[in-house]
Design a protein around this motif. Structure first.
Motif, short mmCIF file in Angstrom:
data_model
loop_
_atom_site.label_atom_id
_atom_site.label_comp_id
_atom_site.label_asym_id
_atom_site.label_seq_id
_atom_site.Cartn_x
_atom_site.Cartn_y
_atom_site.Cartn_z
N HIS A 104 -15.82 -48.06 43.59
CA HIS A 104 -14.42 -47.68 43.48
C HIS A 104 -13.73 -48.46 42.37
N THR A 105 -12.82 -47.78 41.66
CA THR A 105 -12.10 -48.45 40.58
C THR A 105 -11.02 -49.36 41.12
N PHE A 106 -10.88 -50.52 40.51
CA PHE A 106 -9.76 -51.40 40.76
C PHE A 106 -9.38 -52.01 39.42
N ALA A 107 -8.08 -52.03 39.12
CA ALA A 107 -7.61 -52.52 37.82
C ALA A 107 -8.31 -51.81 36.68
N GLY A 108 -8.49 -50.51 36.83
CA GLY A 108 -8.97 -49.70 35.72
C GLY A 108 -10.46 -49.50 35.61
N ALA A 109 -11.25 -50.18 36.47
CA ALA A 109 -12.70 -50.04 36.35
C ALA A 109 -13.36 -50.46 37.65
N THR A 110 -14.62 -50.08 37.81
CA THR A 110 -15.37 -50.55 38.97
C THR A 110 -15.87 -51.96 38.67
N LEU A 111 -16.33 -52.63 39.71
CA LEU A 111 -16.82 -54.01 39.54
C LEU A 111 -17.94 -54.10 38.51
N PRO A 112 -18.96 -53.21 38.58
CA PRO A 112 -20.02 -53.29 37.55
C PRO A 112 -19.47 -53.10 36.14
N GLN A 113 -18.48 -52.24 35.99
CA GLN A 113 -17.90 -52.03 34.66
C GLN A 113 -17.17 -53.29 34.17
N HIS A 114 -16.41 -53.90 35.10
CA HIS A 114 -15.74 -55.17 34.75
C HIS A 114 -16.77 -56.21 34.34
N THR A 139 -10.37 -59.01 47.24
CA THR A 139 -10.79 -58.67 45.88
C THR A 139 -11.03 -59.92 45.06
N VAL A 140 -10.10 -60.89 45.17
CA VAL A 140 -10.26 -62.15 44.44
C VAL A 140 -11.57 -62.81 44.83
N MET A 141 -11.84 -62.86 46.16
CA MET A 141 -13.03 -63.57 46.61
C MET A 141 -14.31 -62.80 46.29
N ALA A 142 -14.22 -61.46 46.29
CA ALA A 142 -15.38 -60.68 45.86
C ALA A 142 -15.67 -60.94 44.39
N GLY A 143 -14.60 -61.13 43.60
CA GLY A 143 -14.77 -61.48 42.19
C GLY A 143 -15.44 -62.84 42.04
N MET A 144 -14.99 -63.83 42.84
CA MET A 144 -15.62 -65.15 42.80
C MET A 144 -17.09 -65.05 43.14
N MET A 145 -17.38 -64.20 44.13
CA MET A 145 -18.76 -64.02 44.56
C MET A 145 -19.61 -63.48 43.40
N SER A 146 -19.08 -62.46 42.70
CA SER A 146 -19.88 -61.88 41.61
C SER A 146 -20.05 -62.88 40.48
N ILE A 147 -18.99 -63.64 40.18
CA ILE A 147 -19.11 -64.66 39.13
C ILE A 147 -20.19 -65.67 39.49
N GLY A 148 -20.16 -66.08 40.76
CA GLY A 148 -21.17 -67.03 41.22
C GLY A 148 -22.57 -66.47 41.11
N LEU A 149 -22.74 -65.21 41.52
CA LEU A 149 -24.06 -64.59 41.49
C LEU A 149 -24.59 -64.49 40.06
N VAL A 150 -23.74 -64.00 39.16
CA VAL A 150 -24.19 -63.86 37.76
C VAL A 150 -24.50 -65.23 37.16
N GLY A 151 -23.61 -66.19 37.39
CA GLY A 151 -23.83 -67.54 36.86
C GLY A 151 -25.12 -68.13 37.37
#
Lengths: 259, 263, 260
Positions: B57-67, B229-241
């Motif tokens: 689903h899009t949030f702030a103009g794009a899906t999470l993978p797109q962001h 959403t903020v915490m899901a973002g933190m989670m993805s940043i952590g995973l990628v890092g």
């Protein structure tokens, strides 16, 4: 390093920096190769600096901004270091505590401190509490890692000597465990201080009521390059001074080490 | 017993499991008991749920993978640029003493400016879309590249250099065929540090100046008071890092083994 | 008082298929005020013997007791002098020597004269406020010995104390230790791989072989030393030239090399 070599390096450094200043002057004021809208000339920067000192910029004078930022960074750094070093000592000392805490740590560690800023603002707003929160998170991790590694690398004979002398536990912690890990603890402190400063500047850039990061933020919005450069200069000087201070404390605290 | 003895692997795992269980139980209890308002701290499962929703689903103009893709694109450019400039420059400074003497004072001075403090100039010079954030990533990732290449080149065993000069090796070949391979372990270690710092600078840059990317998504989540959403973002940043760090660690070990150095 | 007794002591490291028998059937008694050296090649288990008396390791079988009391943990009644000195680098010479006395809850007034006496005994007065890294290896080991002596321990355990020193310093320290031992006799268990050192210092020498982890023989030195009046000689090289010394040394050497 010998005296001659040190003198030579100092001379070269001085010439490099003077050359840089001259080049700056030539490129901006004299030839105008770099437009003042992109990078300020020395006179504009000097004027911005004076304006920042008095009457002030972004709501207060330089002194107020600096005191505000330094209070936060030092307060957060000290809080984080106290907590971090204690936890590091515990994790280094007890394999059980380490096994217990490590997975939680591994879960949270890959999240860079700056990524906590939105959450901190959500929880605590744009005020000082949110800044303290992110500084503590940033400065906590290097302390824990370095302290626990420090404890683990203490030589076995040091423990045996202290046991043989019948050292009670509290004295063991204060006079053996902590001093023996002190070199590693200072490595952690240096990294933490750097992390704390970077994080605070970022957090203030995102949103703040005072502080040197706010100056940067407002200068950016005003498209005021001379003020941006002045604020960056202040960030650099403060970072340098804090590192210098910590280095001084370290040399005093570790005077017993081989030179 | 003054120091605790080693514990078995089974015990380690058991304590670890207990630790994680306590962590998530306390978290959930705080939410369910209402001590912390639900708006500010969602349940762990809700964050994972939000993460899965954002995948499509899009949030702030794009899906999470797109962001994430937008962020990774910026990140790779900034990081590769830092490596491409930092490593050769470090080697050159390690070989030519005069270059070291001239440039070191400048870098020593710049060292104390937090990478994130470059944000205003980055925005002014390169805009907020792509160029600005790349410059911030560069500012964060550049120093370890330079320092480790420099240090690696300076600590190359003098006998290797003497042997090479005895064979009549010129400057360029000396740097490329002696200094570079000999300091490779140090360079890769530097790249690993710089990957982490660059990733963190990217997040910072996107929080302040960007119109898409994972940091932007989090800022929007914060503005809309969407903690999950903020915490899901933190989670993805952590995973990628975490993933990138593992990859570079693997490279570090492989190179270390190939060159016969124990790591 | 201070006597050490090993009663059929065995030590096994590890378990199962990888288990390593380090010591087997060690029976040895060190009488009060007696100086016993254990000599043997590296890896023979001699250091393990000392570490078990110190309480750093437990025997796998048999008992070790000091003054009839079983050893359960390390303590200041069994002072150890380590090969690598093991001084606290963040404490001054005085701070290192003082540590054990402070652990006994002695007041400053009580410990001052003891520390001063120990400093004087080891010729360290002028270095009292130096940090260990400012001292030579020989000086550091003097501090470690002073730190052990000042505790007035029932037994003194010395684990190759001069092993990390250069040859010249080593000789000076050996002479010094003889002076100390005659002046102020203690129960000492001394570990070394040097036969000369063992014969020069000890009242009795226990010989351990490379294999089996057993004591092969115990040689009495004291009766010879008294009969031949070695103590009248000031220098170690004079003692080593004595026929009686040469004889003892070569017989111990032969015993060590008979590995069948």
């Amino acid at each position: 390093m010998g005296f001659y070599l040190r003198m030579r390096r100092a001379m070269v450094a001085l010439s490099t920096l003077s050359a840089l200043v001259v080049a700056w002057f030539v490129l901006t004021t004299v030839t105008g190769l770099i437009s003042s809208g992109r990078f300020p000339d020395p006179f504009a920067t000097w004027a911005a600096m004076r304006q920042l000192v008095s009457p002030g910029y972004a709501g207060s004078t330089l002194v107020v901004h600096v005191v505000h930022s330094l209070t936060l960074v030092l307060g957060g750094f000290m809080l984080a270091s106290t907590l971090g070093v204690s936890l590091g000592l515990l994790m280094g000392w007890s394999r059980k505590a380490e096994a217990f805490i490590n997975p939680i740590f591994l879960l949270l560690r890959p999240i860079p401190p700056l990524a906590w800023i939105p959450l901190a603002i959500l929880w605590l707003g744009l005020g000082d509490a949110a800044k303290i929160m992110v500084i503590v998170i940033a400065a906590f991790v290097p302390n824990v890692i370095n302290t626990s590694t420090g404890v683990r690398t203490i030589e076995k004979t040091v423990f045996e000597a202290s046991q043989m002398l019948g050292t009670p536990r509290w004295r063991f912690v204060g006079e053996v465990l902590i001093p023996a890990s002190l070199p590693a603890i200072f490595t952690g402190l240096r990294l933490s201080l750097q992390a704390a400063w970077t994080t605070l500047v970022a957090a203030e850039l995102v949103g703040a009521l005072a502080g040197i990061g706010l100056v940067l933020n407002v200068a950016q919005q005003d498209i005021y390059p001379a003020m941006i450069l002045s604020a960056m200069f202040v960030v650099g000087v403060l970072g340098w001074l804090m590192t210098l201070l910590l280095g001084f404390v370290e040399r005093r605290a570790l005077a017993w080490r081989t030179a | 017993m003054i120091m605790e003895h080693r514990i078995s692997l089974r015990e380690t795992l058991a304590y670890g499991a207990i630790g994680l269980a306590v962590f998530f139980t306390v978290w959930s209890a705080l939410v369910l008991s209402g001590v912390v308002p639900h708006t500010f701290l969602p349940l762990p499962t809700e964050i994972i749920g939000r993460f899965i929703t954002l995948l499509t689903h899009t949030f702030a103009g794009a899906t999470l993978p797109q962001h994430l893709l937008a962020s990774l694109g910026r990140y790779l450019e900034g990081f590769l640029l830092a490596a491409a400039v930092g490593v050769p420059l470090g080697l050159l400074m390690g070989w030519f003493r005069w270059l070291d003497d001239i440039l070191s004072p400048i870098f020593d001075g710049l060292r104390f400016i937090a990478p994130i403090a470059w944000v205003p100039f980055a925005a002014l010079w390169f805009g907020t879309g792509f160029g600005g954030p790349i410059m911030i990533i560069f500012a964060g990732a550049f120093p370890p590249c330079l320092i480790n290449a420099h240090r690696g080149a300076r600590f190359v065993s003098p006998s290797l250099i003497e042997a090479a000069s005895m064979l009549g090796t010129g400057h360029l070949r000396m740097i490329y065929e002696v200094l570079l391979p000999a300091s490779l372990p140090s360079i890769v270690a530097g790249l690993r540090v710089s990957a982490g710092l660059g990733w963190q600078s990217l997040v910072g840059a996107e929080l302040i100046v960007a119109a898409n990317g994972i940091g932007y998504m989090m800022v929007q989540g914060q503005a809309n008071v969407q903690t999950s959403t903020v915490m899901a973002g933190m989670m993805s940043i952590g995973l990628v890092g975490f993933g990138m760090d593992r990859l570079l660690r693997l490279a570090e070990l492989t190179i270390g083994r190939r060159l016969g150095q124990p790591t | 008082m201070g006597s050490i007794s090993f009663d059929n002591v065995g030590k096994v490291f590890g378990a199962g298929a990888g288990a390593l028998v380090a010591l087997e059937g060690i029976t040895l008694t060190v009488a009060d005020k007696e100086f016993v050296a254990i000599v043997g090649p590296s890896g023979c288990g001699k250091t393990t013997c000392l570490r078990m008396v110190a309480g750093f390791e437990r025997p796998s079988s048999g008992n070790i007791s000091v003054d009839g009391k079983l050893i359960v943990a390390p303590g200041p009644d069994r002072a150890v002098v380590f090969q690598q000195f093991a001084l606290f680098p963040w404490k001054t010479v005085r701070g290192n020597i003082e540590m054990g006395l402070r652990n006994k809850n002695m007041s400053l007034a009580q410990r001052m004269p003891l520390v001063d006496a120990a400093l004087k005994l080891m010729n360290l007065e002028s270095h009292a406020n130096a940090f260990p890294h400012q001292l030579s290896g020989g000086m550091q080991q003097r501090v470690a010995i002073a730190r052990a002596y000042v505790l007035d321990p029932a037994v003194l355990l010395m684990d190759e104390p001069f092993g990390a020193l250069d040859a010249q310093t080593r000789v000076v320290m050996q002479e010094e230790l003889v002076r100390l031992a005659r002046l102020n006799p203690r129960t000492v268990l001394f570990i070394t791989h040097s036969v000369e050192e063992a014969v020069y210092l000890a009242d009795r020498v226990a010989i351990m072989g490379r294999r089996h982890g057993r004591i092969k023989a115990i040689v009495d030195i004291k009766s010879v030393r008294l009969a031949e009046q070695w103590d009248q000689l000031e220098r170690i090289e004079d003692v080593m030239e004595q026929e009686s010394f040469v004889h003892l040394r070569s017989s111990i050497w032969k015993s060590l090399r008979e590995e069948k």
